[in-house]
Write an enzyme that holds these catalytic residues in place. Structure first.
Site: not given
Ligand code: GLP
Length: 241
Positions: A67, A136, A138, A143
């Site tokens: 993404d 959440n 995702h 989402e």
């Molecule tokens: C972002 C990214 C996700 C990632 C998420 C969790 O929103 N788009 O791909 O998995 O953060 O991140 P973290 O590993 O910092 O909790």
């Protein structure tokens, strides 16, 4: 689904890096699906260490990222392109021409999303997709929703994701409100999926993802239906399993 328990974040990072290393060793020209967020940083550090020791060669490896924020340029230090370049690509011998991140600066979202799907298709699909987990549920930026999105698309980020990501920006107003992300369908087509989850704050959502119903309200719950998923989580994240 295989669930691997790690003692702590460092152990998780080594275990995840081992799985990625095995993929690169077995198929040097593999297509790695890569992720951002804080969780994979330790995994990338470990890969860099093994690369520096001469144990890994990424010269033929291709990559596609999950993404990108819509509107951010590659040189914006909050863009996912910048993240990937600085946390992995610049430290290893991957050919930058074989790395792909959605182009956040392309204003025509349909054009960019269909271009991205074609890139993945032309590569013959993703061999190993690394995923982090949002609070959440995702994955990528898929989402919670009424349906599972199929292909790469433009999403409106939820308030909770904007809140979670504001720590990286000067103010909450600077956090982009949209992103381009691979769809759930795109992710599910990967031949193998590696989900990395760390910390007590992910314990409830990891429980819901693995033990709850498969529902687009918890996007990662769809992984229960994939035939080759490895979850590497630390003890804190596994507390509710
Ligand atoms: C972002 C990214 C996700 C990632 C998420 C969790 O929103 N788009 O791909 O998995 O953060 O991140 P973290 O590993 O910092 O909790």
């Amino acid at each position: 689904m295989r669930i691997i328990k790690a003692k702590d974040y460092d152990d998780l990072s080594r275990k995840a890096a081992n799985i990625i290393s095995a993929q690169v060793l077995l198929k040097p020209d593999c297509v790695l699906g890569l992720a951002t967020g804080s969780t994979p940083i330790g995994t990338y550090k470990q890969l860099i260490e093994w690369y520096n020791k001469g144990d890994l060669d990424f010269s033929e490896t291709r990559s596609v990222n999950l993404d990108e924020y819509r509107g951010l340029t590659r040189d914006n230090d909050q863009s996912y392109y910048y993240f990937m370049y600085n946390n992995l690509f610049k430290h290893i011998n991957i050919n930058m021409e074989n790395t792909n991140v959605p182009d956040g600066t392309e204003p025509d979202s349909d054009k960019e999303c269909s271009r991205y799907e074609k890139v993945i298709e032309a590569y013959g699909g993703v061999d190993l997709q690394l995923l982090g987990l949002g609070h959440n549920g995702h994955i990528g930026f898929n989402e919670p929703d009424k349906d599972f999105a199929q292909t790469t698309h433009c999403v409106d980020l939820t308030q909770s994701t904007i809140e979670a990501n504001k720590r990286f920006f000067a103010s909450i107003d600077d956090v982009p409100k949209q992103a381009y992300t691979m769809g759930i369908g795109t992710i599910m087509k990967a031949r193998k999926i590696l989900l990395v989850v760390s910390g007590a704050d992910k314990a409830q959502i990891l429980h819901d993802v693995l033990c709850g119903p498969v529902t687009p309200e918890v996007p990662a719950s769809i992984l229960q239906l994939h035939s080759d998923v490895i979850v590497v989580a630390d003890e804190a994240a596994m507390a509710k399993l």
